[in-house]
Design a protein around this motif. Sequence first.
Motif, PDB file in Angstrom:
ATOM      1  N   GLY A   1       0.773  -1.226   0.000  1.00 35.44           N
ATOM      2  CA  GLY A   1       0.000   0.000   0.000  1.00 35.44           C
ATOM      3  C   GLY A   1       0.807   1.280   0.000  1.00 35.44           C
ATOM      4  O   GLY A   1       0.227   2.376   0.001  1.00 35.44           O
ATOM      5  N   ARG A   2       2.130   1.179  -0.021  1.00 37.58           N
ATOM      6  CA  ARG A   2       2.971   2.374  -0.003  1.00 37.58           C
ATOM      7  C   ARG A   2       3.732   2.479  -1.327  1.00 37.58           C
ATOM      8  O   ARG A   2       4.362   1.521  -1.766  1.00 37.58           O
ATOM      9  N   THR A   3       3.659   3.652  -1.939  1.00 32.19           N
ATOM     10  CA  THR A   3       4.340   3.881  -3.211  1.00 32.19           C
ATOM     11  C   THR A   3       5.815   4.168  -2.959  1.00 32.19           C
ATOM     12  O   THR A   3       6.174   4.886  -2.026  1.00 32.19           O
ATOM     13  N   VAL A   4       6.670   3.606  -3.774  1.00 35.58           N
ATOM     14  CA  VAL A   4       8.108   3.865  -3.676  1.00 35.58           C
ATOM     15  C   VAL A   4       8.358   5.343  -3.986  1.00 35.58           C
ATOM     16  O   VAL A   4       7.868   5.850  -5.005  1.00 35.58           O
ATOM     17  N   PRO A   5       9.080   6.054  -3.130  1.00 37.86           N
ATOM     18  CA  PRO A   5       9.325   7.483  -3.365  1.00 37.86           C
ATOM     19  C   PRO A   5       9.925   7.743  -4.747  1.00 37.86           C
ATOM     20  O   PRO A   5      10.792   7.011  -5.215  1.00 37.86           O
ATOM     21  N   GLY A   6       9.421   8.801  -5.380  1.00 33.75           N
ATOM     22  CA  GLY A   6       9.913   9.197  -6.693  1.00 33.75           C
ATOM     23  C   GLY A   6       9.168   8.598  -7.861  1.00 33.75           C
ATOM     24  O   GLY A   6       9.265   9.098  -8.986  1.00 33.75           O
ATOM     25  N   MET A   7       8.392   7.540  -7.615  1.00 30.85           N
ATOM     26  CA  MET A   7       7.742   6.878  -8.735  1.00 30.85           C
ATOM     27  C   MET A   7       6.538   7.655  -9.255  1.00 30.85           C
ATOM     28  O   MET A   7       6.190   7.547 -10.428  1.00 30.85           O
ATOM     29  N   HIS A   8       5.881   8.440  -8.418  1.00 24.31           N
ATOM     30  CA  HIS A   8       4.782   9.275  -8.913  1.00 24.31           C
ATOM     31  C   HIS A   8       5.275  10.235  -9.992  1.00 24.31           C
ATOM     32  O   HIS A   8       4.585  10.491 -10.975  1.00 24.31           O
TER      33      HIS A   8
END
Length: 197
Positions: free
Chosen positions: A55-62
């Motif tokens: 449920g947590r997005t890897v930082p920078g991927m957005h």
Amino acid sequence: MFVDLARFDFVRALERAWKNIRDEAQGLPERRFLPWLQREMYGEGWSVVPLSWLGRTVPGMHEHCPTTCALLEDIPGLAMATFSRLAPHTHIRPHVGWGNRVHRIHLALKIPQNGAWIRVGHQTRTWTAGRCLGFDDTVEHEAANESDEWRMVLMLDVLRPGLTGAPYEPGRLPHEVAAVAELLVSGEPPKGRRRRN
């Protein structure tokens, strides 16, 4: 065994957006691709870009993949998401996964015309660009890219219909997989890899 994806409403949204997802994946810098940890299964040639973990997005991927990440946020029960790439002439040997509470789903993004296949149990299939394929990761399976081109999919683990709670049983999840995933979503590079700007 392969599974019927009719109960997963998000599949249609992924398939409608597959070209945008493919373009985001192909636009990623090479340094984002990490070898899949369990090297004993394949040796060389299998690399992934982690996108989301529990449920947590890897930082920078957005910033790199806005369409993909937005779609992932709408998937109930999403446990893991990565772009998964097989180099030419790569074979992932027969193995059994740990995800007995999830189904593994591939959205095909870049598929060679011939020579790319996946076997689950006694069934062997190929991927079709823009279409999803799902299977039970705890059934013995293997995959290969026997062509001279790259094969790429969006790979998801999604909680099985009717189940609630944690998607992975702690005793089944390989320690090294959980440890690296936690580092990635915390913004820390895995051990042995330095962060690059």
